[in-house]
Design an enzyme around this catalytic site. Structure first.
Site, mmCIF file in Angstrom:
data_model
loop_
_atom_site.group_PDB
_atom_site.id
_atom_site.type_symbol
_atom_site.label_atom_id
_atom_site.label_comp_id
_atom_site.label_asym_id
_atom_site.label_seq_id
_atom_site.Cartn_x
_atom_site.Cartn_y
_atom_site.Cartn_z
ATOM 1 C CD GLU A 198 -2.997 -1.177 1.510
ATOM 2 O OE1 GLU A 198 -3.516 -0.063 1.494
ATOM 3 O OE2 GLU A 198 -3.637 -2.241 1.441
ATOM 4 C CE LYS A 213 -2.982 -11.839 7.398
ATOM 5 N NZ LYS A 213 -2.145 -11.586 6.229
#
Ligand SMILES: NC(=O)c1ccc[n+]([C@@H]2O[C@H](COP(=O)([O-])OP(=O)(O)OC[C@H]3O[C@@H](n4cnc5c(N)ncnc54)[C@H](OP(=O)(O)O)[C@@H]3O)[C@@H](O)[C@H]2O)c1
Length: 430
Positions: A198, A213
């Site tokens: 990004e 995660k």
């Protein structure tokens, strides 16, 4: 035959990369779903901007809206799919959906890992009404790791450790740095140019995405929820091309890993995210590019690996559609089947790599030795690639088994030395 097919009305919240993949897979595979007794009707699609041109064909008859109330006020919606991302509107959708006793599928690891207790409470409260919660896409994108753990591993087996490359962007960058010898900045620019990273890459490069995660994997496998802010997290932004040169000397690769494991005879849990020195003999070291891998070590099965595309439109959408099908067929496993009372250990043992950038002078090795000795840290080896600039010499010590906390004290102390140019970088060995 058609009469036995159940129509499941779906509200798709988000029509970006993943949402577009969900629409396309459903369109292409609807006939197969019908043979399983299900057909999906995407009734409502929630987006930020209803007039934006989409890069996929919108499902026929679907109503595009920017008003979440259109979903909650529609009693015919059976299933909510949240692929918006973030902690704002996505929270309204997931929490509101569960409270409205609808089943929810999400890919949003940040939301789940941040609000895990509340989500679990909602799921437990409303699952007796038949609603379900599934999140296969939240870890490892298209890799079927969550359901394998929920269904096949936890319960029958006792998971001792989970280690994974959980972020494709950083693995792409680390692979580039390893294979070409380029700088961190060049690797980041290439990842951004290719659309892997990004414009603001913080969540990836500082390890925050991997941290959410591993927090989920820890809750799932060790049965304990450790909040993101309590997880030690080091990203890759301080790595340099020198680290990869040294890693080669050590017959290793550098990988950003999320690791959780049982410690202290199974009474404690240790969890962290860090770039790790991984020997080339370990399968994880050869997982390159944007690929993800999760290694699970369990008592009875031994070591298993789950490898594949950790992101991308179709890999991620397959996990979402898989969850939608299982929920609709009433076959989805319990989201968090295991709960255990483990104490978090914030310190962890290991061997460490410490790269120190110095202005060359005499007596430095002696001082480094004395600092390590003071902390009881035993030096295993001293490595130095040929010096090209005496004003900035990167040299490395590796330690014998010690504690991360002791290495931190050593690094703090080294940083204060007049010849030390910047904070030394310490990485654990796998
Ligand atoms: N991309 C991947 O490969 C991947 C892999 C694994 C997991 N995920 C997860 O999947 C989720 C979606 O990712 P993505 O890459 O598909 O994102 P994306 O391309 O940015 O799409 C997000 C979608 O959500 C909509 N949206 C965002 N905020 C909204 C709001 N406040 N109200 C209404 N609609 C809103 C956007 O609407 P507009 O289009 O109108 O702006 C857009 O359609 C995230 O949680 C991400 O972490 C993604």
């Amino acid at each position: 035959m058609t009469s036995n097919v159940k129509t499941v009305n779906v509200a798709l919240c988000g029509a970006g990369i993943v949402g577009g993949g969900v629409c396309q897979i459903i369109k292409e595979r609807q006939e197969v779903f019908k043979t399983l007794g299900i057909q999906f009707n995407i009734k409502t699609i929630l987006v930020r901007n209803v007039s934006k041109k989409r890069d996929f064909e919108l499902p026929a008859g679907a109503k595009l809206t920017d008003n979440v109330e259109d979903i909650f006020s529609d009693d015919s919606i059976d299933l909510i799919v949240e692929v918006m991302g973030g902690l704002g509107a996505a929270k309204t959708v997931v929490f509101g959906g569960l409270k409205a006793k609808k089943s929810v599928v999400t890919a949003n690891k940040a939301l789940i890992s941040y609000h895990l207790n509340e989500i679990e409470e909602l799921v437990n409260t409303f699952s007796k009404d038949g609603s379900r919660f599934a999140f296969e896409a939240a870890v490892g994108g298209g890799i079927p790791v969550i359901k394998s753990l929920q269904r096949d591993i936890i319960g029958a087996d006792d998971v001792m450790q989970v280690s994974g490359i959980l972020n494709g962007t950083t693995n792409y960058m680390l692979t580039k740095m390893d294979q070409t010898g380029c700088s961190y900045e060049a690797a980041l620019k290439e990842a951004q140019d290719l659309g892997f990273a990004e414009a603001d890459p913080t969540a990836d490069v500082e390890g925050h995405d991997a941290r959410s995660k591993i927090s989920l994997l820890c809750r799932l496998t060790l049965g304990v929820w450790i909040k993101d802010e309590d997880i030690s997290c080091t990203g890759i932004s301080t790595l340099t091309a020198d680290d990869f040169e040294y890693a080669k000397i050590l017959r290793s690769k550098i990988k950003l890993l999320g690791i959780c494991k049982k410690v202290n005879n199974g009474t404690g849990a240790e969890i962290y995210v860090s770039p790790v020195i991984v020997p080339i003999s370990n399968t994880i070291s050869s997982t390159n590019g944007a690929t993800n891998i999760v290694e699970v070590r369990s008592k009875y099965l031994g070591t298993t690996y789950y490898v594949g595309a950790g992101a991308g439109r179709f890999p991620t959408a397959t996990s979402i559609v898989g969850d939608m099908l299982e929920i609709s067929l009433n076959k989805s496993p319990k989201p968090f089947p295991l709960k255990q009372n483990l104490t978090q250990h914030t310190d962890y043992p290991g061997r460490f790599y410490i790269r120190i950038n110095i202005r060359d002078a005499t007596g430095i090795i002696r001082t480094v030795g004395a600092i390590c000795e003071n902390e009881g840290v035993s030096i295993h080896s001293v490595l130095q690639i040929p010096i090209t600039d005496k004003q900035n010499v990167p040299f490395v010590i590796t330690t014998d088994e010690t504690l991360a906390s002791k290495v931190k004290v050593v690094v703090d102390s080294l940083e204060k030395q007049p010849w030390c140019l910047k904070r030394p970088v310490a990485l654990p060995f796998l």
